[in-house]
Design a protein around this motif. Structure first.
Motif, PDB file in Angstrom:
ATOM      1  N   ALA A  68       0.769  -1.213   0.072  1.00 11.67           N
ATOM      2  CA  ALA A  68      -0.172   0.029   0.056  1.00 11.67           C
ATOM      3  C   ALA A  68       0.901   1.215   0.086  1.00 11.67           C
ATOM      4  N   ALA A  69       1.963   1.251   0.654  1.00 12.43           N
ATOM      5  CA  ALA A  69       3.092   2.379   0.612  1.00 12.43           C
ATOM      6  C   ALA A  69       3.445   2.672  -0.631  1.00 12.43           C
ATOM      7  N   THR A  70       3.873   1.485  -1.542  1.00 11.39           N
ATOM      8  CA  THR A  70       4.365   1.810  -2.920  1.00 11.39           C
ATOM      9  C   THR A  70       3.178   2.481  -3.834  1.00 11.39           C
ATOM     10  N   MET A  71       1.822   2.151  -3.336  1.00 13.28           N
ATOM     11  CA  MET A  71       0.906   2.519  -4.168  1.00 13.28           C
ATOM     12  C   MET A  71       0.650   4.198  -3.879  1.00 13.28           C
ATOM     13  N   LEU A  72       1.015   4.529  -2.587  1.00  9.02           N
ATOM     14  CA  LEU A  72       0.847   5.915  -1.990  1.00  9.02           C
ATOM     15  C   LEU A  72       1.985   6.641  -2.665  1.00  9.02           C
ATOM     16  N   ASP A  73       3.108   6.098  -2.734  1.00  5.79           N
ATOM     17  CA  ASP A  73       4.480   6.663  -3.228  1.00  5.79           C
ATOM     18  C   ASP A  73       4.064   6.974  -4.749  1.00  5.79           C
ATOM     19  N   ALA A  74       3.412   6.077  -5.514  1.00  5.09           N
ATOM     20  CA  ALA A  74       3.142   6.412  -6.917  1.00  5.09           C
ATOM     21  C   ALA A  74       2.035   7.432  -7.447  1.00  5.09           C
ATOM     22  N   MET A  75       1.756   7.984  -6.247  1.00  3.87           N
ATOM     23  CA  MET A  75       0.837   9.205  -6.478  1.00  3.87           C
ATOM     24  C   MET A  75       1.741  10.353  -7.135  1.00  3.87           C
ATOM     25  N   ASP A  76       2.906  10.237  -7.001  1.00  2.00           N
ATOM     26  CA  ASP A  76       3.612  11.616  -7.661  1.00  2.00           C
ATOM     27  C   ASP A  76       3.702  11.167  -9.209  1.00  2.00           C
ATOM     28  N   SER A  77       2.453  11.421  -9.974  1.00  2.00           N
ATOM     29  CA  SER A  77       2.577  11.399 -11.482  1.00  2.00           C
ATOM     30  C   SER A  77       3.018  12.770 -12.178  1.00  2.00           C
ATOM     31  N   ARG A  78       4.045  12.863 -12.710  1.00  4.87           N
ATOM     32  CA  ARG A  78       4.320  14.110 -13.221  1.00  4.87           C
ATOM     33  C   ARG A  78       3.726  14.426 -14.586  1.00  4.87           C
ATOM     34  N   HIS A  79       3.306  15.741 -14.761  1.00  8.32           N
ATOM     35  CA  HIS A  79       2.708  16.336 -15.705  1.00  8.32           C
ATOM     36  C   HIS A  79       1.650  15.374 -16.246  1.00  8.32           C
ATOM     37  N   GLN A  80       1.439  15.088 -17.509  1.00  9.28           N
ATOM     38  CA  GLN A  80       0.098  14.192 -17.894  1.00  9.28           C
ATOM     39  C   GLN A  80       0.431  12.666 -17.804  1.00  9.28           C
ATOM     40  N   ARG A  81       1.504  12.184 -17.531  1.00 11.04           N
ATOM     41  CA  ARG A  81       1.784  10.831 -17.649  1.00 11.04           C
ATOM     42  C   ARG A  81       2.941  10.540 -16.574  1.00 11.04           C
ATOM     43  N   GLY A  82       2.663   9.565 -15.467  1.00 14.47           N
ATOM     44  CA  GLY A  82       3.527   9.068 -14.403  1.00 14.47           C
ATOM     45  C   GLY A  82       4.859   8.523 -15.013  1.00 14.47           C
ATOM     46  N   VAL A  83       5.968   9.008 -14.422  1.00 13.84           N
ATOM     47  CA  VAL A  83       7.383   8.285 -14.740  1.00 13.84           C
ATOM     48  C   VAL A  83       7.662   7.376 -13.733  1.00 13.84           C
ATOM     49  N   GLY A  84       7.619   6.196 -14.125  1.00 19.53           N
ATOM     50  CA  GLY A  84       8.020   5.163 -13.311  1.00 19.53           C
ATOM     51  C   GLY A  84       6.709   4.896 -12.265  1.00 19.53           C
ATOM     52  N   SER A  85       6.463   5.976 -11.857  1.00 20.00           N
ATOM     53  CA  SER A  85       5.129   5.627 -10.749  1.00 20.00           C
ATOM     54  C   SER A  85       3.875   4.996 -11.381  1.00 20.00           C
ATOM     55  N   TRP A  86       3.680   5.239 -12.295  1.00 21.99           N
ATOM     56  CA  TRP A  86       2.348   4.481 -12.852  1.00 21.99           C
ATOM     57  C   TRP A  86       2.748   3.061 -13.402  1.00 21.99           C
ATOM     58  N   HIS A  87       4.096   2.692 -13.822  1.00 20.08           N
ATOM     59  CA  HIS A  87       4.529   1.405 -14.155  1.00 20.08           C
ATOM     60  C   HIS A  87       4.288   0.718 -12.938  1.00 20.08           C
ATOM     61  N   ALA A  88       4.927   1.364 -11.767  1.00 19.26           N
ATOM     62  CA  ALA A  88       4.858   0.483 -10.385  1.00 19.26           C
ATOM     63  C   ALA A  88       3.698   0.048  -9.811  1.00 19.26           C
ATOM     64  N   GLU A  89       2.547   0.848 -10.288  1.00 24.28           N
ATOM     65  CA  GLU A  89       1.208   0.304 -10.003  1.00 24.28           C
ATOM     66  C   GLU A  89       0.799  -0.989 -10.284  1.00 24.28           C
ATOM     67  N   TRP A  90       1.055  -1.411 -11.646  1.00 29.35           N
ATOM     68  CA  TRP A  90       0.357  -2.547 -12.157  1.00 29.35           C
ATOM     69  C   TRP A  90       0.726  -3.691 -11.415  1.00 29.35           C
ATOM     70  N   PRO A  91       2.030  -4.333 -11.318  1.00 27.52           N
ATOM     71  CA  PRO A  91       1.936  -5.501 -10.394  1.00 27.52           C
ATOM     72  C   PRO A  91       1.943  -5.099  -8.977  1.00 27.52           C
ATOM     73  N   THR A  92       1.973  -4.052  -8.201  1.00 28.98           N
ATOM     74  CA  THR A  92       1.636  -3.659  -6.833  1.00 28.98           C
ATOM     75  C   THR A  92       0.354  -3.952  -6.408  1.00 28.98           C
ATOM     76  N   ILE A  93      -0.400  -3.362  -7.151  1.00 29.27           N
ATOM     77  CA  ILE A  93      -1.993  -3.429  -6.771  1.00 29.27           C
ATOM     78  C   ILE A  93      -2.379  -4.835  -6.779  1.00 29.27           C
ATOM     79  N   ARG A  94      -2.045  -5.341  -7.907  1.00 28.78           N
ATOM     80  CA  ARG A  94      -2.702  -6.905  -7.950  1.00 28.78           C
ATOM     81  C   ARG A  94      -1.911  -7.834  -7.003  1.00 28.78           C
ATOM     82  N   GLU A  95      -0.519  -7.695  -6.743  1.00 27.99           N
ATOM     83  CA  GLU A  95      -0.168  -8.335  -5.523  1.00 27.99           C
ATOM     84  C   GLU A  95      -0.846  -8.063  -4.163  1.00 27.99           C
TER      85      GLU A  95
END
Length: 381
Positions: A294-321
């Protein structure tokens, strides 16, 4: 369909009903589902004609999903929607992916995975609550010593303990159900303005949401990650609620205490006399992983401009896990509580030798009644 990450992790949870919707294969199939429903929605909004919609459907339905190949092809573009759409467009260049961007496909696929996994998870949580209700009713007046900071305190009842477990689990379950129900569709195009399908973009979005039974939203959430954050924190709260129960079960099952015993305790490879509360132990193990996820998901809220840089990509396996670990924790606490033996004689014996001479349980029974009343009212609301 393959499981989420490893056969051991999922199968050892004892129930893979949720996990089947969280695997890589399930995730990629939901991307295809998004593309198919998008073609339908675009046709309904007259952006595609009937021939184009039919061709798009045929292309998507005939797509041979090779998970390994898609995973390998994703490396160059850093997301799996790109090679899927490229392969589809190689067959049909006109009706595939109208007005969408890869984030639309991936975010909606994640949402659909979570909603489908949420159904069996919520069903099992309801079963856990029913067991807790029965325990609270049956043992409303079963006296036991209370324990605070690991020490004997004043008496309570096991019914009050079970009612406390019920209250925490019910509240966390309600938050998760609300968060899943409120998940929105994602469809905004390259920078979230729906420019590629203007002036029909909002109509397509609304139709797509209705077809997928997701909430429509006029504001694209490409970089507003709160919809997923709400689910992630709710999942972690559910895991925390059942982990609390597991910890109590383990403690009360200790040889010197002997107040609880799982219906199917685990053994030991070295000590045949042991009857380990194995399901509760496993619940603790699964649930213990969820705060960091859950902390990783919170950290991924840092989505820059109009597309997250790495943060968005971190969400895909994390929230399913996170969803899978929570589902396993719930499955294990269900196994722990289902048919559990409550030894009232052991509770009376431990109470008799307690450090306190006070035998009063105060308003414990009335508190149990209040919790049960509130739970039953919520079930009928």
């Amino acid at each position: 369909m393959s499981l989420s990450r490893s056969d051991y992790v999922d199968l050892a949870g004892g129930n893979t009903a949720a996990h089947r919707h969280l695997s890589d294969e399930a995730f990629l199939r939901q991307i295809l589902r998004f593309e198919r429903e998008l073609a339908t929605a675009a046709g309904s909004a007259d952006v595609l004609d009937d021939t184009q919609v039919a061709a798009a459907h045929a292309t998507i339905d005939g797509f041979d999903l090779d998970v390994d190949a898609i995973a390998a092809a994703s490396a160059s573009g850093a997301n799996p929607a790109i090679p899927i759409v490229k392969a589809l467009k190689a067959v049909d260049a006109t009706g595939i992916h109208p007005g969408a961007t890869s984030q639309d496909a991936i975010d909606t696929a994640l949402v659909l995975c979570l909603k489908e996994a949420g159904e069996p998870l919520l069903t099992q949580l309801a079963e856990v609550q029913k067991i807790l209700v029965e325990l609270a009713e049956t043992h409303r007046d079963t006296k036991m010593i209370g324990r605070t900071l690991g020490q004997q305190a004043t008496p309570t009842t096991f019914g009050a303990v079970a009612a406390g477990w019920l209250e925490g689990t019910t509240a966390a379950t309600a938050d998760l159900a609300d968060a899943l129900l409120d998940l929105p569709v994602q469809y905004g195009g390259a920078t979230g303005t729906l420019a590629a399908t203007h002036p029909h973009g909002l109509e397509i979005q609304a139709r797509l949401a209705a077809q997928l039974r997701l909430r429509p939203t006029p504001i694209v959430w490409h970089t507003n990650r709160y919809p997923l954050i709400r689910v992630a924190t709710a999942l972690a709260a559910v895991a925390g609620a059942v982990r609390k129960i597991a910890g109590d079960v383990v403690w009360l099952s200790a040889t010197e205490i002997g107040e609880l015993r799982e219906a199917s305790p685990g053994g030991s490879s070295a000590m045949p006399h042991k009857a380990n509360p194995a399901a509760a132990v496993a619940c603790d193990g699964y649930a213990r992983r969820t705060p960091a996820l859950a902390a990783t998901m919170l950290d991924a809220m840092d989505s820059r401009h109009q597309r997250g840089v790495g943060s968005w990509h971190a969400e895909w396996p994390t929230i399913r896990e996170l969803a899978a670990a929570t589902a396993s924790a719930v499955a294990r606490i269900h196994a722990s509580l289902n048919g559990i033996t409550v030894d009232g004689q052991a509770m009376a014996r431990n109470l008799e030798y307690a450090a306190t001479g006070d035998q009063s349980t105060g308003h414990a029974g009335e508190l149990v009644d209040a919790v049960l009343h509130n739970w039953k009212e919520e079930q009928h609301s």
